[in-house]
Design a protein around this motif. Structure first.
Motif, PDB file in Angstrom:
ATOM      1  N   ASN A  71       0.796  -1.041   0.019  1.00  0.00           N
ATOM      2  CA  ASN A  71       0.003  -0.112  -0.088  1.00  0.00           C
ATOM      3  C   ASN A  71       0.754   1.351  -0.012  1.00  0.00           C
ATOM      4  O   ASN A  71       0.315   2.439   0.002  1.00  0.00           O
ATOM      5  N   VAL A 346      -7.126   1.811  -5.963  1.00  0.00           N
ATOM      6  CA  VAL A 346      -7.747   0.744  -5.445  1.00  0.00           C
ATOM      7  C   VAL A 346      -8.354  -0.415  -6.651  1.00  0.00           C
ATOM      8  O   VAL A 346      -9.042   0.241  -7.501  1.00  0.00           O
ATOM      9  N   ARG A 365      -7.620  -5.622   1.660  1.00  0.00           N
ATOM     10  CA  ARG A 365      -6.698  -4.910   2.525  1.00  0.00           C
ATOM     11  C   ARG A 365      -6.011  -4.144   1.467  1.00  0.00           C
ATOM     12  O   ARG A 365      -5.058  -3.373   1.997  1.00  0.00           O
ATOM     13  N   LYS A 367      -4.996  -0.869  -0.954  1.00  0.00           N
ATOM     14  CA  LYS A 367      -5.368   0.319  -1.275  1.00  0.00           C
ATOM     15  C   LYS A 367      -4.675   0.615  -2.857  1.00  0.00           C
ATOM     16  O   LYS A 367      -4.957   1.599  -3.092  1.00  0.00           O
ATOM     17  N   ARG A 368      -3.650  -0.204  -3.237  1.00  0.00           N
ATOM     18  CA  ARG A 368      -2.982   0.110  -4.484  1.00  0.00           C
ATOM     19  C   ARG A 368      -3.065  -0.891  -5.306  1.00  0.00           C
ATOM     20  O   ARG A 368      -3.396  -1.987  -4.811  1.00  0.00           O
TER      21      ARG A 368
END
Length: 529
Positions: A71, A346, A365, A367-368
């Motif tokens: 992330n 995301v 979980r 985010k990227r």
């Protein structure tokens, strides 16, 4: 809870087969299979394999530090220092060794003997020899080389290393995977497929041999072992719920003393998936420009010029394509102001993605989006990519060479020969993709993104999505090495589905039909999403 099986994974690549087998779970959530040894010679693929072996030491709960890294909240930690016990186990499991080399074989054989002693006959072997010598593309290249001698190409005979390990381990069952081209591959005019099947049937250290089982026949196992030809073992990945038309030979062999002829195992049917299922929902990117300064402004100018050329040249020859290009140009002008080459937003999936596949790919979980960076392309190739993607929106297929406007034709001597009519091939939203291969590492011409507003080839993550790798599966090495790993891998979702069948076979062998969970058909497959 049934005791899990030890798995020996040969020619493991980045670990696609192992990932699928580890994901096959019993009703109580326990793993049916655990990887005891993975062997891979390529250093970059081994780094990926080792990282995944490390993560499996934590069962389903990967360490927080792993997500901090993915992330963007931290650099990748030194796992050996942070988790020394788990890292040590991973290094014991994932070995960077070349099968068939004496020094490597000594190390491997010592590990195999220890695994066999611990497994108490609950051991299976999975994997497949490298495919370059068998693949149709590889054979085409070799055919043009006057110095090539197939009988001296050791890649033809690496399957014998697989046989050697079957002899040493005498596993309850094996799964061997290879390319479609192995069906017709020959050495000195002799088709090698029949010899491979015969060697597999006769493998094993106790003289019992193996019953060969095919998965490619309707909704039931195909088990007339002595009558099966290599073509009977072809598996169509799209029939197993994958968004890719990948056709591979998959041979299951169960030791004859364990074969339960009355098992009656049915094969589950899976909802169809399309390229759209897994490509839509990923962050939008632009490609880069090569051989000239790369910037968003220059890229936009190159793409707009390509639109104008298509509009100009198709007004009379293809009015529908002309109108679609006009429509997409307006959308391009309105939508792409903020596109970059490395958007780390995301990851999501299409609403049409089958639920089981979406659950398999997504990780809440994250985010990227990792391994999601667009390549650079020369200006003329951008024009061809754009034409192909707009053409596909109108005609629902990829264009052939003769259908490209003359101004977009490359300066290739064979462009009009008919031998390379699909030199530029766009993937289609509404269908499974074409086969993802390691060739994607060389250029993106066969793997054009279907969205003309992005005008580029597929990223590593998009190729991995078509191969059904979970989004939290990170590929290490440089980008070319990452593409090679993805293209050479066995799709993990397919491997998981095959692992469930393998479990049923083993349950039938050891516990009788009354305890077998049958996979009966639940109805016709849905049409492609």
């Amino acid at each position: 809870m049934s005791e899990s099986y030890h798995v020996i994974d040969l020619f493991a690549g980045p670990g696609g087969l192992a990932e699928g087998f580890c994901a096959s779970r019993a009703e109580d959530g326990s793993r049916r299979f655990r990887i005891s040894l993975s062997v891979e010679k390529d250093e970059a693929a081994h780094k990926t394999l080792l990282l995944r072996a490390f993560l499996r030491q934590f069962s389903d709960a990967f360490p927080d530090e792993y997500y901090d890294w993915l992330n963007g909240d931290s650099e990748q930690p030194d796992w050996a220092t942070l988790y020394p016990a788990e890292w040590k186990k991973a290094r014991e499991e994932a070995q960077c060794l070349e099968l068939g080399k004496k020094a490597a074989d000594r190390i491997i054989d010592e590990r195999l003997d220890a695994i066999v002693a611990e497994a108490n006959d609950r051991c299976i072997v999975i994997g497949g020899p490298p495919c370059q010598a068998y693949s149709l593309a590889g054979r085409s290249r070799n055919g043009g080389n006057k110095e090539y001698k197939p009988e001296k190409d050791q890649r033809h005979f690496l399957y014998r290393e697989y046989i050697r390990i079957l002899e040493r381990v005498n596993p309850a069952l094996f799964v061997m995977e290879n390319v479609k081209g192995i069906v017709s591959s020959s050495v000195n005019g002799q088709v090698i497929a029949s010899q491979i099947l015969e060697d597999l049937r006769n493998a094993g250290s106790r003289g019992t041999g193996y019953r060969l089982v095919a998965l490619g026949a309707g909704d039931r196992l195909f088990d007339q072992s002595d009558d099966l030809a290599m073509r009977d073992f072809l598996v169509r990945a799209e029939d197993w719920g994958l968004p890719q038309a990948r056709h591979r030979v998959i041979i299951i062999g169960i030791r004859k003393d364990l074969w339960n002829a009355d098992s009656g195992i049915g094969l589950r049917q899976y909802p169809s998936a399309s390229s759209q299922s897994v490509l839509k929902g990923l962050p939008h990117l632009r490609s880069g420009l090569s051989k000239e300064p790369d910037s968003l402004e220059n890229w936009r100018g190159a793409v707009e010029a390509a639109y104008q050329a298509i509009i100009r040249e198709t007004g009379k020859t293809d009015p529908k394509l002309h109108d679609k290009a006009v429509d997409r140009l307006e959308a391009f002008r309105a939508r792409n102001a903020e596109l970059d080459r490395t958007e780390q937003g995301v990851p999501g999936v299409s609403k049409r993605c089958p639920e089981a596949l979406a659950d398999w790919i997504l990780d809440p979980r994250l985010k990227r989006t990792h391994n999601h960076e667009a390549r650079t392309h020369i200006r003329s190739d951008l024009s061809r990519y754009l034409f192909a993607s707009v053409f596909a929106l109108v005609h629902m297929r990829s264009p052939k060479a003769h259908e490209f406007p003359k101004s977009l034709s490359p300066n290739h001597g064979n462009w009009t020969s008919g031998n390379f009519s699909d030199r530029f091939r766009v993937q289609l939203w509404s269908r499974p993709s074409t086969t993802v291969t390691s060739h994607i590492s060389k250029d993106g011409h066969y793997f054009i993104h279907p969205d003309p507003l992005q005008c580029r080839s597929l990223t590593v993550r998009e190729a991995a999505r078509l191969q059904t790798f979970p989004d939290n599966y990170v590929f290490l090495g440089n980008r070319t090495q990452q593409y090679v790993q993805v293209g050479n891998a066995v799709p993990p979702f397919l491997a998981r589905n095959i692992a469930d069948v393998v479990w049923d076979l083993l349950q039938a062998a050891y516990m009788g039909e009354e305890n077998l969970t049958k996979r009966v058909s639940s109805g016709s497959r849905s049409k492609a999403a």
